[in-house]
Design a protein around this motif. Sequence first.
Motif, PDB file in Angstrom:
ATOM      1  N   GLU A   7      40.189  15.047  34.054  1.00  0.00           N
ATOM      2  CA  GLU A   7      39.467  16.321  34.269  1.00  0.00           C
ATOM      3  C   GLU A   7      37.962  16.072  34.399  1.00  0.00           C
ATOM      4  OE1 GLU A   7      40.455  19.087  31.185  1.00  0.00           O
ATOM      5  OE2 GLU A   7      42.559  19.205  31.773  1.00  0.00           O
ATOM      6  N   GLU A   8      37.437  15.191  33.546  1.00  0.00           N
ATOM      7  CA  GLU A   8      36.013  14.841  33.590  1.00  0.00           C
ATOM      8  C   GLU A   8      35.656  14.227  34.942  1.00  0.00           C
ATOM      9  OE1 GLU A   8      32.104  13.841  31.802  1.00  0.00           O
ATOM     10  OE2 GLU A   8      33.693  15.155  31.092  1.00  0.00           O
ATOM     11  N   LEU A   9      36.470  13.292  35.400  1.00  0.00           N
ATOM     12  CA  LEU A   9      36.204  12.629  36.688  1.00  0.00           C
ATOM     13  C   LEU A   9      36.343  13.616  37.843  1.00  0.00           C
ATOM     14  CD1 LEU A   9      38.053   9.209  36.131  1.00  0.00           C
ATOM     15  CD2 LEU A   9      35.589   9.633  36.042  1.00  0.00           C
ATOM     16  N   ARG A  10      37.282  14.559  37.710  1.00  0.00           N
ATOM     17  CA  ARG A  10      37.487  15.539  38.790  1.00  0.00           C
ATOM     18  C   ARG A  10      36.264  16.420  38.981  1.00  0.00           C
ATOM     19  NH1 ARG A  10      43.328  16.279  37.851  1.00  0.00           N
ATOM     20  NH2 ARG A  10      44.232  15.152  39.611  1.00  0.00           N
ATOM     21  N   TRP A  11      35.732  17.005  37.886  1.00  0.00           N
ATOM     22  CA  TRP A  11      34.600  17.920  38.082  1.00  0.00           C
ATOM     23  C   TRP A  11      33.356  17.168  38.547  1.00  0.00           C
ATOM     24  CZ3 TRP A  11      29.807  17.828  35.989  1.00  0.00           C
ATOM     25  CH2 TRP A  11      29.599  17.240  34.749  1.00  0.00           C
ATOM     26  N   ARG A  12      33.315  15.867  38.248  1.00  0.00           N
ATOM     27  CA  ARG A  12      32.189  15.066  38.721  1.00  0.00           C
ATOM     28  C   ARG A  12      32.374  14.611  40.179  1.00  0.00           C
ATOM     29  NH1 ARG A  12      28.534  13.447  34.828  1.00  0.00           N
ATOM     30  NH2 ARG A  12      29.159  13.827  32.669  1.00  0.00           N
ATOM     31  N   GLY A  13      33.517  14.920  40.773  1.00  0.00           N
ATOM     32  CA  GLY A  13      33.782  14.529  42.165  1.00  0.00           C
ATOM     33  C   GLY A  13      34.064  13.035  42.307  1.00  0.00           C
ATOM     34  N   MET A  14      34.707  12.459  41.279  1.00  0.00           N
ATOM     35  CA  MET A  14      34.893  11.010  41.261  1.00  0.00           C
ATOM     36  C   MET A  14      36.351  10.578  41.451  1.00  0.00           C
ATOM     37  SD  MET A  14      32.183   9.918  38.290  1.00  0.00           S
ATOM     38  CE  MET A  14      32.338   8.140  38.513  1.00  0.00           C
ATOM     39  N   ILE A  15      37.198  11.489  41.948  1.00  0.00           N
ATOM     40  CA  ILE A  15      38.587  11.085  42.214  1.00  0.00           C
ATOM     41  C   ILE A  15      38.916  11.320  43.678  1.00  0.00           C
ATOM     42  CG2 ILE A  15      41.018  11.594  41.753  1.00  0.00           C
ATOM     43  CD1 ILE A  15      40.382  11.991  38.879  1.00  0.00           C
ATOM     44  N   HIS A  16      39.395  10.265  44.317  1.00  0.00           N
ATOM     45  CA  HIS A  16      39.858  10.346  45.709  1.00  0.00           C
ATOM     46  C   HIS A  16      41.381  10.332  45.742  1.00  0.00           C
ATOM     47  CE1 HIS A  16      40.663   9.044  49.872  1.00  0.00           C
ATOM     48  NE2 HIS A  16      39.523   9.648  50.161  1.00  0.00           N
ATOM     49  N   ASP A  17      41.972   9.305  45.140  1.00  0.00           N
ATOM     50  CA  ASP A  17      43.432   9.198  45.030  1.00  0.00           C
ATOM     51  C   ASP A  17      43.799   8.875  43.593  1.00  0.00           C
ATOM     52  OD1 ASP A  17      44.465   9.445  47.787  1.00  0.00           O
ATOM     53  OD2 ASP A  17      43.294   7.633  48.160  1.00  0.00           O
ATOM     54  N   ILE A  18      44.941   9.407  43.148  1.00  0.00           N
ATOM     55  CA  ILE A  18      45.435   9.064  41.815  1.00  0.00           C
ATOM     56  C   ILE A  18      46.952   8.985  41.875  1.00  0.00           C
ATOM     57  CG2 ILE A  18      45.325  11.509  41.106  1.00  0.00           C
ATOM     58  CD1 ILE A  18      44.741  10.465  38.226  1.00  0.00           C
ATOM     59  N   MET A  19      47.487   7.900  41.370  1.00  0.00           N
ATOM     60  CA  MET A  19      48.924   7.673  41.437  1.00  0.00           C
ATOM     61  C   MET A  19      49.645   8.593  40.443  1.00  0.00           C
ATOM     62  SD  MET A  19      50.813   3.980  41.145  1.00  0.00           S
ATOM     63  CE  MET A  19      50.292   3.376  42.736  1.00  0.00           C
ATOM     64  N   PRO A  20      50.770   9.180  40.844  1.00  0.00           N
ATOM     65  CA  PRO A  20      51.538  10.003  39.906  1.00  0.00           C
ATOM     66  C   PRO A  20      51.849   9.207  38.626  1.00  0.00           C
ATOM     67  CG  PRO A  20      52.439  10.193  42.126  1.00  0.00           C
ATOM     68  CD  PRO A  20      51.389   9.123  42.182  1.00  0.00           C
ATOM     69  N   GLY A  21      51.713   9.885  37.489  1.00  0.00           N
ATOM     70  CA  GLY A  21      51.997   9.227  36.211  1.00  0.00           C
ATOM     71  C   GLY A  21      50.756   8.697  35.516  1.00  0.00           C
ATOM     72  N   ARG A 267      26.003  14.247  39.170  1.00  0.00           N
ATOM     73  CA  ARG A 267      27.332  14.291  38.552  1.00  0.00           C
ATOM     74  C   ARG A 267      27.921  12.883  38.421  1.00  0.00           C
ATOM     75  NH1 ARG A 267      26.547  19.226  40.388  1.00  0.00           N
ATOM     76  NH2 ARG A 267      27.844  20.955  39.696  1.00  0.00           N
ATOM     77  N   ILE A 268      27.704  12.075  39.457  1.00  0.00           N
ATOM     78  CA  ILE A 268      28.347  10.754  39.516  1.00  0.00           C
ATOM     79  C   ILE A 268      27.594   9.707  38.700  1.00  0.00           C
ATOM     80  CG2 ILE A 268      28.940   8.850  41.098  1.00  0.00           C
ATOM     81  CD1 ILE A 268      29.384  11.053  43.261  1.00  0.00           C
ATOM     82  N   PHE A 269      26.264   9.702  38.789  1.00  0.00           N
ATOM     83  CA  PHE A 269      25.497   8.569  38.258  1.00  0.00           C
ATOM     84  C   PHE A 269      24.847   8.812  36.903  1.00  0.00           C
ATOM     85  CE2 PHE A 269      25.458   8.015  42.923  1.00  0.00           C
ATOM     86  CZ  PHE A 269      26.174   6.831  42.973  1.00  0.00           C
ATOM     87  N   THR A 270      24.975  10.039  36.368  1.00  0.00           N
ATOM     88  CA  THR A 270      24.438  10.283  35.024  1.00  0.00           C
ATOM     89  C   THR A 270      25.585  10.717  34.115  1.00  0.00           C
ATOM     90  OG1 THR A 270      23.986  12.670  35.038  1.00  0.00           O
ATOM     91  CG2 THR A 270      22.383  11.252  36.168  1.00  0.00           C
ATOM     92  N   LEU A 271      25.304  10.767  32.812  1.00  0.00           N
ATOM     93  CA  LEU A 271      26.298  11.231  31.843  1.00  0.00           C
ATOM     94  C   LEU A 271      25.942  12.635  31.339  1.00  0.00           C
ATOM     95  CD1 LEU A 271      26.817   7.905  29.870  1.00  0.00           C
ATOM     96  CD2 LEU A 271      28.401   8.981  31.474  1.00  0.00           C
ATOM     97  N   LEU A 272      25.045  13.307  32.059  1.00  0.00           N
ATOM     98  CA  LEU A 272      24.703  14.684  31.682  1.00  0.00           C
ATOM     99  C   LEU A 272      25.958  15.551  31.772  1.00  0.00           C
ATOM    100  CD1 LEU A 272      21.338  15.115  33.648  1.00  0.00           C
ATOM    101  CD2 LEU A 272      21.640  14.476  31.259  1.00  0.00           C
ATOM    102  N   GLY A 273      26.069  16.511  30.849  1.00  0.00           N
ATOM    103  CA  GLY A 273      27.262  17.365  30.822  1.00  0.00           C
ATOM    104  C   GLY A 273      27.228  18.447  31.891  1.00  0.00           C
ATOM    105  N   LYS A 274      28.388  19.102  32.070  1.00  0.00           N
ATOM    106  CA  LYS A 274      28.556  20.132  33.104  1.00  0.00           C
ATOM    107  C   LYS A 274      27.536  21.270  32.936  1.00  0.00           C
ATOM    108  CE  LYS A 274      32.528  22.220  35.425  1.00  0.00           C
ATOM    109  NZ  LYS A 274      32.277  23.629  35.659  1.00  0.00           N
ATOM    110  N   ASP A 275      27.412  21.790  31.694  1.00  0.00           N
ATOM    111  CA  ASP A 275      26.485  22.917  31.451  1.00  0.00           C
ATOM    112  C   ASP A 275      25.048  22.512  31.745  1.00  0.00           C
ATOM    113  OD1 ASP A 275      28.671  24.337  30.700  1.00  0.00           O
ATOM    114  OD2 ASP A 275      28.282  24.248  28.540  1.00  0.00           O
TER     115      ASP A 275
END
Length: 428
Positions: A7-21, A267-275
């Motif tokens: 979920e964290e990687l998703r909101w940061r726009g850091m997922i392209h493909d993810i294998m089921p499971g 979003r990608i290069f820092t660890l700042l939170g969503k808020d």
Amino acid sequence: MSNPLVEELRWRGMIHDIMPGTEEQLSKELTAGYIGFDPTADSLHIGNLVPVMLLVHLQRAGHKPVALVGGATGMVGDPSGKSAERQLLEEDVLNHNLAGQKAQLEKFLDFDCGDNSAEIVNNYDWFKGMGFLEFIRDVGKHITVNYMMSKDSVKNRLEGGMSFTEFTYQLVQGYDFYHLYQNKNCKIQMGGSDQWGNIVTGTELIRRKAQGEAFALTAPLIKKADGSKFGKSEGGNIWLDKEKTSPYKFYQYWLNTSDEDASNFIRIFTLLGKDEIEALEAQHAEAPHMRTLQKALAEDVTRRIHSEEDLQMAIKASGILFGKSTKEDLTSLDESTLLSVFEGVPQVTIASSELESAANYIDLLSELTKGIIFSSKGEARRMLQGGGVSINKAKIADMNAKPELTLLQGKYFLAQKGKKNYYLITVE
């Protein structure tokens, strides 16, 4: 099943493909995951920061990050995304490069925190004793040629020709995953989206050879909004090594990103939170000219890659060229930052005896500096009379006075004509 890391990687726009499971595996137990780094240079560059940040998030979520440096694969070269075969590297060059990259990875990952401590491995350690016949017998027989030919990294190169070395690369990378699965209980491989084919070859090898289950997750390849390549400047790569890219230039790269890119990159290069990020975006939207997003991004990344001291030096240096700055700011710059800031301005070298013999500022800024500032004494006199000339950020009050200068770093002075014209003079 959703997983907090995914979920964290998703909101940061850091997922392209993810294998089921994959999410189920991450939710089930502490999981080791790895990413491979290419040892073709003794420094990582900012293009490598996406995979580094994937490992950072993996560790922050309580899992174990493994960074694989490709001492063996660096001798072969990965064809993914390449239009030509890579130059092979000698062992001593590889070892030098590996040592440089390892030191940089240690800035991001915690190597001493118990069960999920980060680890660095070198695939040369398990390939150096393996012969060709052993490899094709124990690895090659599990993956069909049809399977290998179906990969984009192969299909895209077939027309122009592809060596057997490059063709077999996916088997070598696949074996890395298998080896780490068997020896480090490593169940996830991550990387850029161009690595998907190589990664799933590894999961397939683990399935066929070890009857095991392994997973894959890739991040999108970063593109700038204007279509230009991320991580490049006019001078080439933006490196993490301050000897290759000064902290000032590094800071400027992030500061000069577009609004759209800054929103993506923070979003990608820092660890700042969503808020925190959304608050910065709202602030930025109210006064875009203040470049709130770019400043927050540039400060965060420069501080983490270099240091607080390097960041403050870069901010002062930026103020000298682009904002209000004082004589104290200028004199506080170290030599490498000073030279980095004024790399593109006209420069000239004069002898210390010439500086000592200068009768007045008119002579110094025309004849003695070889005409790069003023082409004639008359031009110098007119500009000096108007009060538009400074040396080391201090206005010249009396143009007929004998110059008395405190040299920057004992050997430079900075002349400024008007608001934007700078000249760096070296005194030898």
